[in-house]
Design a protein around this motif. Structure first.
Motif, PDB file in Angstrom:
ATOM      1  N   PRO A  89       0.901  -1.298  -0.065  1.00 24.54           N
ATOM      2  CA  PRO A  89       0.098  -0.124  -0.006  1.00 24.54           C
ATOM      3  C   PRO A  89       0.897   1.295   0.003  1.00 24.54           C
ATOM      4  O   PRO A  89       0.089   2.376  -0.271  1.00 24.54           O
ATOM      5  CB  PRO A  89      -0.845  -0.043   1.056  1.00 24.54           C
ATOM      6  N   ASP A  90       1.906   1.142   0.489  1.00 27.24           N
ATOM      7  CA  ASP A  90       3.017   2.385   0.362  1.00 27.24           C
ATOM      8  C   ASP A  90       3.721   2.507  -1.075  1.00 27.24           C
ATOM      9  O   ASP A  90       4.467   3.337  -1.030  1.00 27.24           O
ATOM     10  CB  ASP A  90       3.865   2.335   1.661  1.00 27.24           C
ATOM     11  N   TRP A  91       3.716   1.661  -1.814  1.00 27.97           N
ATOM     12  CA  TRP A  91       4.368   1.655  -3.144  1.00 27.97           C
ATOM     13  C   TRP A  91       4.208   3.144  -3.860  1.00 27.97           C
ATOM     14  O   TRP A  91       3.135   3.643  -4.010  1.00 27.97           O
ATOM     15  CB  TRP A  91       3.839   0.509  -4.219  1.00 27.97           C
ATOM     16  N   PRO A  92       5.200   3.818  -3.895  1.00 31.77           N
ATOM     17  CA  PRO A  92       5.319   5.218  -4.622  1.00 31.77           C
ATOM     18  C   PRO A  92       4.991   5.189  -6.085  1.00 31.77           C
ATOM     19  O   PRO A  92       5.763   5.533  -6.813  1.00 31.77           O
ATOM     20  CB  PRO A  92       6.533   5.895  -4.227  1.00 31.77           C
ATOM     21  N   SER A  93       3.829   4.860  -6.415  1.00 34.50           N
ATOM     22  CA  SER A  93       3.393   5.087  -8.094  1.00 34.50           C
ATOM     23  C   SER A  93       3.692   6.048  -8.832  1.00 34.50           C
ATOM     24  O   SER A  93       4.020   6.062  -9.967  1.00 34.50           O
ATOM     25  CB  SER A  93       1.957   4.441  -8.149  1.00 34.50           C
ATOM     26  N   ARG A  94       3.777   7.085  -8.154  1.00 30.67           N
ATOM     27  CA  ARG A  94       3.934   8.587  -8.899  1.00 30.67           C
ATOM     28  C   ARG A  94       5.195   9.125  -8.794  1.00 30.67           C
ATOM     29  O   ARG A  94       5.305  10.242  -9.052  1.00 30.67           O
ATOM     30  CB  ARG A  94       2.889   9.390  -8.314  1.00 30.67           C
ATOM     31  N   ARG A  95       6.234   8.429  -8.235  1.00 31.08           N
ATOM     32  CA  ARG A  95       7.296   9.041  -7.765  1.00 31.08           C
ATOM     33  C   ARG A  95       8.284   8.653  -9.235  1.00 31.08           C
ATOM     34  O   ARG A  95       9.743   9.114  -8.844  1.00 31.08           O
ATOM     35  CB  ARG A  95       8.173   8.592  -6.716  1.00 31.08           C
TER      36      ARG A  95
END
Length: 77
Positions: free
Chosen positions: A32-38
């Motif tokens: 749930p913490d995966w930084p998809s927009r980074r």
């Protein structure tokens, strides 16, 4: 023309594969913490900060390379 998928959405479509990219896709799907927009730099840092092994980081970079091929193909359609 449909907009290409984001990297994370594209990656998750590979979760069924028996491969390193499939393993990464399953891990990302359950994080749930995966930084998809980074972007790649932020995602690489995320893995490094969590103590990921070098093979996982290499897999992320390989996945990004394949994602870029997918994006180019989408732009050509």
């Amino acid at each position: 023309m449909p907009k290409p998928k984001s990297f994370t959405a594209w990656l998750k479509t590979h979760a069924h594969q028996s491969s390193a990219i499939g393993d990464l896709a399953r891990d990302v799907s359950h994080d749930p913490d995966w930084p998809s927009r980074r972007g790649l730099p932020g995602q690489r840092t995320y893995l490094e900060e969590r103590g990921a092994i070098e093979a996982a980081i290499e897999t992320l970079e390989l996945a990004w390379t394949r994602y870029e091929v997918y994006r180019v193909a989408q732009d050509d359609d």
